[in-house]
Design an enzyme around this catalytic site. Structure first.
Site, PDB file in Angstrom:
ATOM      1  N   HIS A  53      -4.210  -9.270   2.864  1.00 20.26           N
ATOM      2  CA  HIS A  53      -5.660  -9.288   3.045  1.00 20.26           C
ATOM      3  C   HIS A  53      -6.029 -10.289   4.135  1.00 20.26           C
ATOM      4  O   HIS A  53      -5.564 -11.427   4.130  1.00 20.26           O
ATOM      5  CB  HIS A  53      -6.367  -9.701   1.748  1.00 20.26           C
ATOM      6  CG  HIS A  53      -6.330  -8.664   0.681  1.00 20.26           C
ATOM      7  ND1 HIS A  53      -6.545  -8.935  -0.657  1.00 20.26           N
ATOM      8  CD2 HIS A  53      -6.089  -7.326   0.743  1.00 20.26           C
ATOM      9  CE1 HIS A  53      -6.459  -7.829  -1.356  1.00 20.26           C
ATOM     10  NE2 HIS A  53      -6.173  -6.840  -0.533  1.00 20.26           N
ATOM     11  N   ARG A  62       0.859  -1.170   0.000  1.00 24.88           N
ATOM     12  CA  ARG A  62       0.000   0.000   0.000  1.00 24.88           C
ATOM     13  C   ARG A  62       0.906   1.233   0.000  1.00 24.88           C
ATOM     14  O   ARG A  62       2.033   1.186   0.497  1.00 24.88           O
ATOM     15  CB  ARG A  62      -0.903   0.010   1.232  1.00 24.88           C
ATOM     16  CG  ARG A  62      -1.835  -1.203   1.327  1.00 24.88           C
ATOM     17  CD  ARG A  62      -2.625  -1.178   2.617  1.00 24.88           C
ATOM     18  NE  ARG A  62      -3.551  -2.310   2.716  1.00 24.88           N
ATOM     19  CZ  ARG A  62      -3.264  -3.480   3.268  1.00 24.88           C
ATOM     20  NH1 ARG A  62      -2.057  -3.681   3.800  1.00 24.88           N
ATOM     21  NH2 ARG A  62      -4.160  -4.451   3.313  1.00 24.88           N
ATOM     22  N   TYR A  96      -9.647  -9.712  -7.696  1.00 22.50           N
ATOM     23  CA  TYR A  96      -8.653  -9.633  -8.760  1.00 22.50           C
ATOM     24  C   TYR A  96      -8.830 -10.718  -9.811  1.00 22.50           C
ATOM     25  O   TYR A  96      -8.344 -10.590 -10.931  1.00 22.50           O
ATOM     26  CB  TYR A  96      -7.243  -9.681  -8.167  1.00 22.50           C
ATOM     27  CG  TYR A  96      -6.886  -8.417  -7.437  1.00 22.50           C
ATOM     28  CD1 TYR A  96      -6.582  -7.250  -8.137  1.00 22.50           C
ATOM     29  CD2 TYR A  96      -6.902  -8.359  -6.049  1.00 22.50           C
ATOM     30  CE1 TYR A  96      -6.286  -6.074  -7.470  1.00 22.50           C
ATOM     31  CE2 TYR A  96      -6.606  -7.191  -5.377  1.00 22.50           C
ATOM     32  CZ  TYR A  96      -6.298  -6.051  -6.092  1.00 22.50           C
ATOM     33  OH  TYR A  96      -6.012  -4.891  -5.428  1.00 22.50           O
ATOM     34  N   ARG A 118      -0.348  -1.324  -7.046  1.00 24.36           N
ATOM     35  CA  ARG A 118      -0.715  -2.463  -6.194  1.00 24.36           C
ATOM     36  C   ARG A 118      -1.703  -3.370  -6.939  1.00 24.36           C
ATOM     37  O   ARG A 118      -1.568  -4.592  -6.919  1.00 24.36           O
ATOM     38  CB  ARG A 118      -1.333  -1.950  -4.890  1.00 24.36           C
ATOM     39  CG  ARG A 118      -1.851  -3.041  -3.942  1.00 24.36           C
ATOM     40  CD  ARG A 118      -2.236  -2.383  -2.622  1.00 24.36           C
ATOM     41  NE  ARG A 118      -3.074  -3.216  -1.774  1.00 24.36           N
ATOM     42  CZ  ARG A 118      -2.603  -4.124  -0.910  1.00 24.36           C
ATOM     43  NH1 ARG A 118      -1.299  -4.335  -0.820  1.00 24.36           N
ATOM     44  NH2 ARG A 118      -3.433  -4.807  -0.150  1.00 24.36           N
ATOM     45  N   HIS A 130      -3.445   3.389  -5.657  1.00 21.84           N
ATOM     46  CA  HIS A 130      -3.144   1.962  -5.546  1.00 21.84           C
ATOM     47  C   HIS A 130      -3.032   1.276  -6.905  1.00 21.84           C
ATOM     48  O   HIS A 130      -3.077   0.051  -6.990  1.00 21.84           O
ATOM     49  CB  HIS A 130      -4.230   1.263  -4.725  1.00 21.84           C
ATOM     50  CG  HIS A 130      -4.113   1.498  -3.256  1.00 21.84           C
ATOM     51  ND1 HIS A 130      -2.910   1.460  -2.579  1.00 21.84           N
ATOM     52  CD2 HIS A 130      -5.049   1.776  -2.312  1.00 21.84           C
ATOM     53  CE1 HIS A 130      -3.119   1.704  -1.293  1.00 21.84           C
ATOM     54  NE2 HIS A 130      -4.403   1.899  -1.110  1.00 21.84           N
ATOM     55  N   LYS A 165      -2.209  -3.246   7.915  1.00 20.11           N
ATOM     56  CA  LYS A 165      -3.402  -2.870   8.681  1.00 20.11           C
ATOM     57  C   LYS A 165      -3.557  -3.787   9.889  1.00 20.11           C
ATOM     58  O   LYS A 165      -3.325  -4.988   9.806  1.00 20.11           O
ATOM     59  CB  LYS A 165      -4.648  -2.966   7.802  1.00 20.11           C
ATOM     60  CG  LYS A 165      -4.718  -1.888   6.722  1.00 20.11           C
ATOM     61  CD  LYS A 165      -6.023  -1.967   5.965  1.00 20.11           C
ATOM     62  CE  LYS A 165      -6.131  -0.829   4.955  1.00 20.11           C
ATOM     63  NZ  LYS A 165      -7.410  -0.885   4.202  1.00 20.11           N
TER      64      LYS A 165
END
Length: 303
Positions: free
Chosen positions: A275, A155, A284, A252, A249, A179
């Site tokens: 994730h 990120r 994706y 990414r 992003h 995160k």
């Protein structure tokens, strides 16, 4: 501009501080939650006047607020985030005994339409990476950042806050704190490693002699902001005549899509992207499938 009472401001600030300490939310998310809570309080003030109190709220008031947002034409995504902020706040308020009842318990998050992330073709990525002038220390830094971003799928916030302690040149790995303070290891790859070494030897010393733990620095010796790096990406995209949709992003998304196009496993991609839920990564597959359909339509003789 909304002026909060001292007690209300303290409530919100205390909640945000605890949220950061206990759940490790990013500064960006924390700021967004703070804005959402303040907007809800402003709504209460307009409809309840001086009787407005964040800790004396009924479910109906929140339902009216969500309805008002829809009537104002605000996006479903931002409304879902606003409800998420309220749910977290009142869950915390009950635990701390600020109030006895959570007015958001019965409220469910609305289903969000699955948005397909925009990506770049591999040729466009190559053009973007080739755009910086490596004889200029600033552009050498930018090229190294772009290479690392595309090689690792970080990120943008993770990239600009990258420290030397997180990078192992010998093992060719980056240790990322993502995160929720979750840690993951991501390979660098030869091209990114080469540009990173070149930047450290020639670009970084020319930018600043100040001691800094941050890998990518400005001439003042501090880290770039997300916004500053985003402006740099747009600058190089314009130079490379890339007209595809860009977002902070984009690289990414390109990292994820191109890995899938070349046969990467979805579970591996999930770990590389950091994730927590595989369903987030599965989006994706739609991008990759769409790309395969385009290739088929362009090159198959009977398409």
């Amino acid at each position: 501009m909304l002026t909060l009472s001292t007690s209300t401001a303290e409530l919100i600030n205390t909640f945000l501080e605890r949220l950061w300490l206990k759940q490790g939310v990013s500064q960006h998310t924390s700021s967004a939650y703070g804005t959402d809570l303040k907007k809800f309080y402003q709504f209460l003030l307009e409809y309840q006047g001086e009787a407005a109190d964040l800790l004396q709220v009924e479910t109906e008031a929140i339902e009216n607020y969500l309805l008002w947002r829809r009537q104002q034409g605000l996006s479903p995504r931002s409304t879902a985030r606003a409800l998420s902020a309220l749910k977290k706040f009142y869950n915390y308020a009950v635990k701390e005994r600020w109030c006895s009842v959570d007015p958001t318990t019965r409220l469910r998050q609305p289903k969000q339409p699955q948005s397909i992330p925009h990506s770049l073709a591999e040729s466009e990525v190559e053009a973007l990476l080739a755009a910086p002038d490596l004889d200029d220390p600033v552009q050498l830094r930018d090229r190294a950042m772009l290479e690392v971003l595309y090689a690792t799928g970080l990120r943008v916030t993770e990239l600009v806050q990258l420290n030397f302690s997180q990078v192992s040149m010998q093992q060719e790995l980056v240790r990322v704190i993502g995160k929720g303070n979750k840690e993951r290891l991501v390979p660098l790859g030869e091209s990114a490693l080469e540009l990173l070494q070149q930047y450290q030897q020639h670009g970084r010393p020319a930018l600043s002699q100040k001691n800094s733990d941050f890998v990518f620095i400005t001439r003042r010796g501090g880290p770039l902001t997300r916004q500053a790096f985003w402006h740099r990406i747009k600058y190089y995209a314009q130079r490379a005549d890339i007209r595809s949709h860009l977002s902070p992003h984009t690289l990414r998304h390109a990292f994820a899509t191109h890995l899938l196009n070349h046969g990467a496993d979805l579970r591996v991609l999930q770990m590389l992207l950091g994730h927590s839920d595989l369903s987030t990564t599965q989006i994706y597959t739609h991008v990759a499938r769409e790309r395969l359909q385009q290739l088929h339509a362009s090159h198959h003789p009977r398409a």
